[in-house]
Design a protein around this motif. Sequence first.
Motif, PDB file in Angstrom:
ATOM      1  N   GLU A 152      52.075  43.274  33.353  1.00 37.59           N
ATOM      2  CA  GLU A 152      51.133  42.148  33.483  1.00 37.59           C
ATOM      3  C   GLU A 152      49.581  42.664  33.311  1.00 37.59           C
ATOM      4  N   ALA A 153      49.422  43.826  33.520  1.00 39.72           N
ATOM      5  CA  ALA A 153      47.778  44.084  33.577  1.00 39.72           C
ATOM      6  C   ALA A 153      47.610  44.553  31.918  1.00 39.72           C
ATOM      7  N   GLN A 154      48.285  44.665  31.151  1.00 42.41           N
ATOM      8  CA  GLN A 154      48.036  44.893  29.938  1.00 42.41           C
ATOM      9  C   GLN A 154      46.891  43.799  29.273  1.00 42.41           C
ATOM     10  N   LYS A 155      46.864  42.852  29.732  1.00 41.05           N
ATOM     11  CA  LYS A 155      45.861  41.845  29.359  1.00 41.05           C
ATOM     12  C   LYS A 155      44.466  42.211  29.754  1.00 41.05           C
ATOM     13  N   LEU A 156      44.416  43.178  30.885  1.00 40.22           N
ATOM     14  CA  LEU A 156      43.133  43.489  31.222  1.00 40.22           C
ATOM     15  C   LEU A 156      42.552  44.766  30.122  1.00 40.22           C
ATOM     16  N   ALA A 157      43.138  45.425  29.370  1.00 43.24           N
ATOM     17  CA  ALA A 157      43.000  46.568  28.435  1.00 43.24           C
ATOM     18  C   ALA A 157      41.928  46.054  27.359  1.00 43.24           C
ATOM     19  N   GLY A 241      48.621  43.021  43.945  1.00 42.86           N
ATOM     20  CA  GLY A 241      48.419  44.048  43.016  1.00 42.86           C
ATOM     21  C   GLY A 241      47.397  43.813  41.825  1.00 42.86           C
ATOM     22  N   MET A 242      47.930  42.438  41.252  1.00 45.69           N
ATOM     23  CA  MET A 242      47.201  42.204  40.059  1.00 45.69           C
ATOM     24  C   MET A 242      45.729  41.862  40.510  1.00 45.69           C
ATOM     25  N   LYS A 243      45.630  41.397  41.836  1.00 49.69           N
ATOM     26  CA  LYS A 243      44.130  40.845  42.102  1.00 49.69           C
ATOM     27  C   LYS A 243      43.218  42.216  42.231  1.00 49.69           C
ATOM     28  N   LEU A 244      43.699  43.209  42.685  1.00 54.56           N
ATOM     29  CA  LEU A 244      43.430  44.620  42.984  1.00 54.56           C
ATOM     30  C   LEU A 244      42.917  45.232  41.619  1.00 54.56           C
ATOM     31  N   LEU A 245      43.775  45.009  40.723  1.00 55.55           N
ATOM     32  CA  LEU A 245      44.021  45.841  39.183  1.00 55.55           C
ATOM     33  C   LEU A 245      42.584  44.986  38.640  1.00 55.55           C
ATOM     34  N   GLU A 246      42.287  43.523  38.749  1.00 55.20           N
ATOM     35  CA  GLU A 246      41.550  42.880  38.155  1.00 55.20           C
ATOM     36  C   GLU A 246      40.062  43.213  38.607  1.00 55.20           C
ATOM     37  N   GLU A 247      40.057  43.449  40.070  1.00 54.34           N
ATOM     38  CA  GLU A 247      38.838  44.259  40.590  1.00 54.34           C
ATOM     39  C   GLU A 247      38.325  45.483  39.835  1.00 54.34           C
ATOM     40  N   LEU A 248      39.293  46.278  39.938  1.00 55.59           N
ATOM     41  CA  LEU A 248      39.139  47.621  39.169  1.00 55.59           C
ATOM     42  C   LEU A 248      38.618  47.600  37.666  1.00 55.59           C
ATOM     43  N   ALA A 249      39.352  46.615  37.269  1.00 55.87           N
ATOM     44  CA  ALA A 249      38.969  46.550  35.496  1.00 55.87           C
ATOM     45  C   ALA A 249      37.505  46.068  35.447  1.00 55.87           C
ATOM     46  N   GLU A 250      37.063  45.018  36.185  1.00 57.09           N
ATOM     47  CA  GLU A 250      35.699  44.513  36.246  1.00 57.09           C
ATOM     48  C   GLU A 250      34.823  45.606  36.430  1.00 57.09           C
ATOM     49  N   ARG A 251      35.065  46.350  37.418  1.00 56.31           N
ATOM     50  CA  ARG A 251      34.122  47.449  37.922  1.00 56.31           C
ATOM     51  C   ARG A 251      34.120  48.528  36.594  1.00 56.31           C
TER      52      ARG A 251
END
Length: 502
Positions: A152-157, A241-251
Amino acid sequence: MTMLCMEKDMNEMVRITPRDMVAVALKPLKAGETVSWGTGKLTLKDDLPMGHKAALRDIRKGEAVIKYGYPIGEATEDIPAGGHVHVHNLHTLLSGEKEYEWHPVYPRQEKEEPVSFMGYPRKNGKPGIRNELWILPTVGCVNDVAKALAREAQKLAGGAVEGVYAFSHPYGCSQLGDDQDNTRKVLAALATHPNAGGVLLLGLGCENSGIEQIKPFMKDYDESRIRFLVSQDCEDEQEAGMKLLEELAERMRRDERVPCPADQLTIGLKCGGSDGLSGITANPAIGVFSDRLTAMGGATILTEVPEMFGAETILMDRCESEELFRKTVGLINDFKAYFESYHMPVYENPSPGNKAGGITTLEDKALGCTQKSGSSPVKGVLAYGEQAVTAGLNLLSAPGNDLVASTALAVSGAQMVLFSTGRGTPFGCPVPTLKIASNTPLAQKKRNWIDFDAGRLLTGMTLEELGGELLDTVMRIASGEKTRGEINGFHDLAIFKQGITL
């Protein structure tokens, strides 16, 4: 190890050092052919596959056979000049544990001005050569959750978020003693690895190596780059988990590459799927690279302890101090005791692929394997899971298994692994894994696996030229160029397991 002095007038075969009693075929050869090996000619008695050895003179039964300037075994029958020397007529000379003496050679190393690469600076240490978002399960029970989050988090790459990866493994529970500590050390080291711009440490909640047990091993970590999630504590671990991954990606999107000197690099040295040319081309080229990087103030790490058996005294004599010599003796003897504790033979190491490629005994393999260490002094000796903090050449306790050893190099702080191979392999470890072919046919056949062709040493390039080109390649990859394994999407994690499972 002393730099190889291959005779440059070679044609069909090569003798590695003037002391050698055998020469190695550079291509498939037929019985009856008269071939050159530098300063001499030889009529072959047997067919000889590429990478295999032939006797340069008559060898008597019981005589030690010399290759790389050292014995690689004992002839089990008379071998005529031109005869194939391999498993049918050569046996290891190794047996039992040894008492070692230190005969220091104190190799000198001239300093070299560091070149630069473009890396990501980190608050708590050396720079990363990647800025990836990692999901680390603390226990195998949440592997599938980690994989689902990664999908799901591939969209953050994209942009400064250079990839999203989940590293699954079967451990984290039902372990005791060293095994349990090893799992905690591995996960803590990866959670704080400089190549990870952001990390989600994903726990279950009832495992014996959970988040609270791993945190003490993480020491002074950058809190802005790590998030923790216990699956049993939340209603929907996927959503949380996705909420935390989004925070990290934004950083991570604010991160930028900047010029960094090569003395901030730590590079792991590994070989696998080796053949008879690995110790002639690819491994010596890595040795030149290692000498140059350490001369610049960087660090390299050599591992695969069982594949040092038979060449260990060469490394021992290059230890900078008696303390390091004694640590190296412990490194070797502890691994022999590990084998013996399971009633396994210590010296039965070359794989079927190694033997098919021309490697006969463990000494043959070890003398080729340790060429990766170059000729510089040994500056550090590391336990499994221990971080490399000393510039220069380090020795690391880990087995020869490709995935386990490569992961161990990453855990000890390697930002990249140089992996030489004569047979080829597609795997990748948690950090970029640069594949170096020992022969040009492999490099041409497996372009989707191989990053660097060391077989060109046999067609006119000098070892210094090849090592320099390898250094340039490493700097490009450190600056963001992807390896073939990364392009293929291959990232694996393997933890060394020694004890029981509850």
